[in-house]
Design an enzyme around this catalytic site. Structure first.
Site, PDB file in Angstrom:
ATOM      1  N   ALA A 177       0.829  -1.200   0.000  1.00  0.00           N
ATOM      2  CA  ALA A 177       0.000   0.000   0.000  1.00  0.00           C
ATOM      3  C   ALA A 177       0.866   1.253   0.000  1.00  0.00           C
ATOM      4  O   ALA A 177       0.564   2.240  -0.694  1.00  0.00           O
ATOM      5  CB  ALA A 177      -0.932  -0.008   1.210  1.00  0.00           C
ATOM      6  N   LYS A 178       1.965   1.238   0.761  1.00  0.00           N
ATOM      7  CA  LYS A 178       2.846   2.412   0.806  1.00  0.00           C
ATOM      8  C   LYS A 178       3.532   2.634  -0.540  1.00  0.00           C
ATOM      9  O   LYS A 178       3.678   3.770  -1.001  1.00  0.00           O
ATOM     10  CB  LYS A 178       3.893   2.250   1.910  1.00  0.00           C
ATOM     11  CG  LYS A 178       4.882   3.412   2.005  1.00  0.00           C
ATOM     12  CD  LYS A 178       4.213   4.741   2.314  1.00  0.00           C
ATOM     13  CE  LYS A 178       5.197   5.913   2.317  1.00  0.00           C
ATOM     14  NZ  LYS A 178       6.114   5.906   3.474  1.00  0.00           N
ATOM     15  N   ALA A 179       3.947   1.563  -1.213  1.00  0.00           N
ATOM     16  CA  ALA A 179       4.544   1.715  -2.539  1.00  0.00           C
ATOM     17  C   ALA A 179       3.548   2.337  -3.502  1.00  0.00           C
ATOM     18  O   ALA A 179       3.903   3.194  -4.320  1.00  0.00           O
ATOM     19  CB  ALA A 179       5.031   0.356  -3.055  1.00  0.00           C
TER      20      ALA A 179
END
Length: 303
Positions: A177-179
């Site tokens: 999700a952060k990527a």
């Protein structure tokens, strides 16, 4: 001990711009927090305020039920967890590691499996978005991967830091999700710079344009941060990067950015490796990577 009266002791390792603000926020919202940092000087402001500051990551882990990490790379995480006097060598293992670092899902899964095998400590990957302002205000977005029961145990701590706290799935999904977040953020930043340079070349200032776009379809959190930083007359951060991109479009390279955007390249590298493994094209992100490399490696020259 668990239950309604369970109040975990929290350790925080990694006192950079975001991590220091997160640790202080936890303290201000009533959590019992001990801190440690590989660079000892960063613990001094916390010691002055009465925070417990153990001598090693191992000692901190022995004191705490949950240990939060906010470090610069997978290598840094591995060093803190498995290096000399690291968390894995603690005489009493913490219950959960909550890793706020931005690293790859693959590295997360490998580190978590190794630690669980050695100590029984479980792992949540919980990278954050919102930067130092969000960390100070407790308005971060936190994307969490790992076991649901571990998420529920850590949630009262994480809620002190977040405006949006989401359990996104199994271990590694927080990093995925952060990527995805970074792809959107990096491309948006470059798009804003392109629009500003386009407008200024035809006679409309970036300041006027940014204010005119407020509340419209092209507005965003990134654009709002640019407006805030501009009003505060800040020089660096996201505003500085947008201005560096604008100058790059005019043929000039900001010498002060040479060698100073390692995080951008690290995060693009993480996204690129995921995309390659899954056969997913990311052409816009590759364009941003090219801009970043020009800023990163060149010095004070025309592009």
């Amino acid at each position: 001990m668990t239950g309604n009266n369970y109040t975990p002791k929290v350790g925080f390792i990694g006192l950079g711009d975001i991590g220091a603000s997160m640790a202080m926020r936890l303290h201000e919202t009533g959590h019992e927090v001990a801190v440690w940092n590989r660079t000892t000087a960063r613990t001094h402001p916390f010691a002055a305020q009465g925070f417990p500051v153990p001598h090693s990551a191992s000692e901190l882990a022995t004191m705490c039920d949950i240990v939060c990490l906010c470090l610069s790379s997978a290598e840094a995480v591995a060093d803190v967890v498995f290096g000399p006097d690291g968390i894995a060598s603690a005489s009493a293992a913490p219950r959960i590691i909550v890793d706020h670092s931005t690293i790859s899902p693959k590295d997360t899964q490998a580190l978590a499996h190794r630690l669980y095998t050695q100590t029984g400590t479980t792992w949540l990957d919980a990278p954050v978005s919102g930067g130092p302002p969000g960390a100070r205000a407790g308005t971060l977005a936190i994307m969490v991967g790992g076991r649901r029961e571990d998420f529920e145990t850590a949630a009262p701590i994480l809620e002190s830091l977040a405006k949006r706290l989401t359990h996104v799935g199994d271990l590694g999904m927080g990093q995925l999700a952060k990527a995805s977040n970074q792809i959107i953020g990096f491309i948006t930043t470059a798009a804003i710079a392109e629009a500003f340079a386009f407008a200024e070349a035809a006679g409309l200032s970036a300041k006027t344009l940014s204010e005119a776009l407020t509340g419209g379809f092209a507005d965003s959190t990134v654009l709002g941060e640019y407006r805030r930083a501009s009003a505060a007359e800040e020089m660096g951060g996201l505003k500085g990067l947008i201005e560096a991109y604008m100058e790059l479009s005019r043929g000039y390279i900001r010498p002060d950015y040479a060698g100073k955007i390692d995080i951008l390249h690290k995060d693009i590298g993480i996204a690129g490796a995921i995309a390659q493994a899954n056969g997913t094209p990311i052409p816009l992100l590759h364009q941003v990577e090219t801009l970043g490399r020009l800023l990163h490696y060149q010095r004070g020259a025309k592009a």
